[in-house]
Design a protein around this motif. Structure first.
Motif, short mmCIF file in Angstrom:
data_model
loop_
_atom_site.label_atom_id
_atom_site.label_comp_id
_atom_site.label_asym_id
_atom_site.label_seq_id
_atom_site.Cartn_x
_atom_site.Cartn_y
_atom_site.Cartn_z
N ASP A 267 0.63 -1.22 0.03
CA ASP A 267 -0.06 -0.07 0.01
C ASP A 267 1.00 1.12 -0.05
O ASP A 267 0.52 2.29 -0.70
CB ASP A 267 -0.97 0.07 1.28
CG ASP A 267 -1.95 -1.12 1.11
OD1 ASP A 267 -2.53 -1.29 0.08
OD2 ASP A 267 -2.13 -1.78 2.26
N HIS B 139 -1.72 4.79 12.39
CA HIS B 139 -2.47 5.61 12.01
C HIS B 139 -3.94 4.97 11.81
O HIS B 139 -4.15 4.02 11.38
CB HIS B 139 -2.31 6.40 10.69
CG HIS B 139 -2.97 7.62 10.35
ND1 HIS B 139 -4.15 8.00 10.24
CD2 HIS B 139 -2.41 8.99 10.69
CE1 HIS B 139 -4.61 9.26 10.56
NE2 HIS B 139 -3.29 9.89 10.39
N GLU B 140 -4.94 5.70 12.40
CA GLU B 140 -6.38 4.99 12.47
C GLU B 140 -6.83 4.86 11.06
O GLU B 140 -7.91 3.98 10.73
CB GLU B 140 -7.22 6.02 13.38
CG GLU B 140 -7.36 7.32 12.95
CD GLU B 140 -8.26 8.14 13.75
OE1 GLU B 140 -8.69 9.28 13.51
OE2 GLU B 140 -8.83 7.76 14.79
N CYS B 141 -6.41 5.97 9.96
CA CYS B 141 -6.82 5.82 8.68
C CYS B 141 -6.09 4.70 7.91
O CYS B 141 -6.51 4.47 6.71
CB CYS B 141 -6.72 6.92 8.15
SG CYS B 141 -7.74 8.53 9.03
N ALA B 142 -5.11 4.09 8.38
CA ALA B 142 -4.45 3.13 7.75
C ALA B 142 -4.48 1.55 8.32
O ALA B 142 -3.47 0.74 8.33
CB ALA B 142 -2.98 3.59 7.74
N ARG B 143 -5.61 1.41 8.77
CA ARG B 143 -5.73 0.09 9.62
C ARG B 143 -5.64 -0.87 8.67
O ARG B 143 -6.32 -0.90 7.58
CB ARG B 143 -7.09 -0.08 10.40
CG ARG B 143 -6.87 0.82 11.63
CD ARG B 143 -8.35 0.70 12.37
NE ARG B 143 -8.37 1.65 13.63
CZ ARG B 143 -9.44 1.82 14.07
NH1 ARG B 143 -10.68 1.53 13.73
NH2 ARG B 143 -9.29 2.71 15.07
N SER C 172 -3.53 -1.71 6.35
CA SER C 172 -2.42 -1.48 5.24
C SER C 172 -1.12 -1.95 5.37
O SER C 172 -0.75 -2.16 6.46
CB SER C 172 -2.36 0.05 4.79
OG SER C 172 -1.83 0.74 6.07
N ASP D 263 -0.16 12.48 7.95
CA ASP D 263 -1.60 13.20 8.08
C ASP D 263 -2.10 13.81 6.83
O ASP D 263 -3.20 13.72 6.65
CB ASP D 263 -1.59 14.30 9.26
CG ASP D 263 -1.51 13.68 10.67
OD1 ASP D 263 -1.86 12.60 10.66
OD2 ASP D 263 -1.06 14.32 11.70
N PHE E 225 -3.78 11.60 4.56
CA PHE E 225 -5.17 11.27 5.05
C PHE E 225 -6.06 12.44 5.33
O PHE E 225 -7.00 12.31 5.82
CB PHE E 225 -5.03 10.41 6.00
CG PHE E 225 -4.45 8.91 6.05
CD1 PHE E 225 -4.68 8.05 4.93
CD2 PHE E 225 -3.32 8.57 6.74
CE1 PHE E 225 -3.95 6.95 4.82
CE2 PHE E 225 -2.66 7.44 6.51
CZ PHE E 225 -3.15 6.54 5.59
N ASN E 226 -5.63 13.57 4.61
CA ASN E 226 -6.61 14.63 4.74
C ASN E 226 -6.58 15.35 6.17
O ASN E 226 -7.67 15.79 6.38
CB ASN E 226 -7.85 14.50 3.97
CG ASN E 226 -7.59 14.27 2.52
OD1 ASN E 226 -6.96 14.82 1.66
ND2 ASN E 226 -8.20 13.10 1.90
N VAL E 227 -5.71 15.06 7.09
CA VAL E 227 -5.95 15.64 8.32
C VAL E 227 -5.18 17.20 8.14
O VAL E 227 -4.03 17.29 7.71
CB VAL E 227 -5.12 14.68 9.30
CG1 VAL E 227 -5.18 15.26 10.74
CG2 VAL E 227 -5.80 13.32 9.49
#
Length: 508
Positions: free
Chosen positions: A57, A77-81, A83, A459, A462-464
């Motif tokens: 990924d 990262h919580e957005c990449a679980r 991966s 970040d 992931f658009n943070v």
């Protein structure tokens, strides 16, 4: 008839610099000088899978502190679980600049605030200096949260850091910068203490300087920190992380419409091909090799580090202190000698050995990505520095004994700021190519920027929103690429450094 000759010589000198700046930095050299930081090698130094994973990924190119931060942040990262991350390294793990630097955990906020404000504006200077302090605080806290064995292995310690200044002009600028910083960033107004000339010898055992600035800082064994973090990540995320050392990336292709839209990046290595969803370039001084449009905008800059035997009368203060010396730089267009004006040193708290670095050399030996050798001029500068710097330590000796010496490649930029963010179309060459990211060009000040830069980059992927704490001046934008981040700007910077000769002709 003399005037044209001098102009011609200067012109030839600048043409030589331009040629060096526009040269492909290539891949890291296979047999670099041996860095004492990397002895002995970590067990993961040459870690690689039996075969490359066919796809990943996130492909992180580079295993220094920035690549390590990026990999760790993605995996947690919580957005990449779930991966998968693959770290690709041309040589052994952390064998580049991170494994070759000075080992300081130091913010340069005080003496750099003024120059930053002049060049990029006060608000940008405030963001950058606050970020530098935040990064050091974060890194120190992160390491202090590790188990005691790892902390001892990394040799982390809190120290009082001094920057001594060797000439009046540099001192006045540095002092003014610190005072301006204290006014502009009031929450850190007590970070620095200005030490006047008459107090330096007794307080710091330093001679022949005109002033100094001291502040709390840290020191660490950088190679051991990064390899320890990678080892912990590999243990915790065995099925989600691949570390592929001795695997140089020779090409990154965006293959649009290939039928494999989920993994559009084809990454070529001597060990085979790996396909990726996203590619993160953490290659610092070598960034322009895979992204040629960055040539001259990010360029390699070679420095030298040594380990030196302390003088018989020098106390071991390595557990509590570290040092640097700054003086006005000079660039001689006749000889090509660039005296960079900065030495940085710390003392090993266990052995008392001095770890000291500098970049002084001929320009042809500085603007290079070759870390397989050490310039003799730099070696001589380093072997004579310590007896001249410390008041008590070497007695009448004029040289110190070098026990180890090595070079390392920094990544410098046209405007003096890191290059961070999504790789723009003007660099990638394809408007559809939206999955390449970069964090590079730390201009010799990586330890106070790299870790949180890696976090900020992930970040952003992931658009943070990181705008409240990450310097917006670091972002790579089309406007910055057109106006400030150009090869011509880099060349102009060096042209302005040329030291005027004391003749009417040289003032032209």
């Amino acid at each position: 008839m003399v005037r044209p000759r001098i102009n011609a010589e200067k012109s030839k000198f600048m043409e030589d610099i331009k040629t060096a700046l526009l040269r492909d930095p290539g891949l890291p050299q296979l047999k670099p000088t041996v860095s004492a930081w990397q002895v002995p090698e970590h067990p993961l130094a040459s870690h690689e899978s039996v075969s490359l994973p066919p796809q990943t990924d996130f492909a992180v190119i580079g295993s220094g502190i920035t690549g390590c931060s990026v990999a760790k942040t993605i995996l947690e990262h919580e957005c990449a679980r779930g991966s998968h991350v693959t770290v690709l390294e041309a040589r052994t793990l952390a064998s580049g600049a991170t494994g070759r630097n000075g080992g300081h955990l130091v913010t340069a906020s005080g003496h750099t605030f003024g120059p930053l404000a002049e060049k990029h504006g006060v608000e940008a200077a405030k963001q950058i200096t606050r970020f530098s302090i935040l990064n050091i605080e974060f890194l120190m806290k992160m390491v202090r949260a590790m188990d005691l064995k790892t902390q001892e292995y990394c040799q982390i310690r809190d120290v009082l850091k001094v920057m001594a200044v060797g000439d009046d002009e540099t001192w006045q600028r540095a002092k003014r910068s610190v005072l301006d910083f204290q006014q502009a960033v009031p929450e850190h107004k007590n970070l620095h203490r200005i030490i006047e000339k008459e107090d330096i010898a007794e307080r710091w055992n330093i001679k022949d300087v005109v002033g100094a600035v001291e502040h709390e800082a840290g020191a660490i064994w950088p190679y051991r920190l990064v390899t320890s973090v990678f080892a912990a990540l590999l243990k915790e995320h065995a099925h989600r992380l691949a570390i592929e050392t001795n695997t140089p990336v020779t090409k990154v292709d965006y293959v649009d419409g290939s039928g494999n839209e989920h993994y559009p990046y084809k990454i070529t290595t001597p060990r085979g091909v790996i396909h990726a969803k996203k590619v993160i370039h953490c290659t610092n001084g070598h960034a322009a090799h895979l992204l040629p449009a960055l040539t001259g905008r990010i360029y390699p800059f070679r420095g030298t580090m040594t380990v030196q035997k302390p003088g018989l009368d020098l106390k071991n203060l390595g557990a509590t202190r570290s040092w640097s010396l700054a003086h006005k730089p000079s660039l001689d267009s006749d000889t090509g000698l660039y005296i960079t004006g900065l030495y940085y040193l710390q003392q090993n708290a266990l052995t008392g050995r001095i770890w000291i670095g500098n970049e002084t050399a001929n320009m042809k030996d500085i603007l290079t990505s070759d870390d397989t050798e050490v310039p003799e001029v730099t070696r001589q500068a380093l072997t004579t520095m310590l007896p001249k710097f410390f008041l008590k330590g070497w007695g009448t000796a004029k040289k110190s004994e070098i026990e180890a010496v090595w070079s390392g490649i920094q990544g410098h930029t046209a405007d003096g700021l890191p290059v961070v963010g999504k790789v723009p179309a003007s660099i990638s060459g394809d408007v559809a190519d939206a999955g390449q990211w970069i964090a590079a060009g730390f201009n010799g000040y990586g330890m106070d920027k790299c870790w949180l830069t890696g976090k900020a980059l992930v970040d952003m992927m992931f658009n943070v929103d990181v705008s409240e704490w990450f310097p917006q001046a670091f972002l790579v934008t089309e406007d910055r690429l057109r106006a400030e981040l150009t090869a011509d700007k880099t060349l102009s910077t060096f042209a302005q450094m040329i030291t005027p000769k004391d003749t009417p002709q040289a003032k032209l």
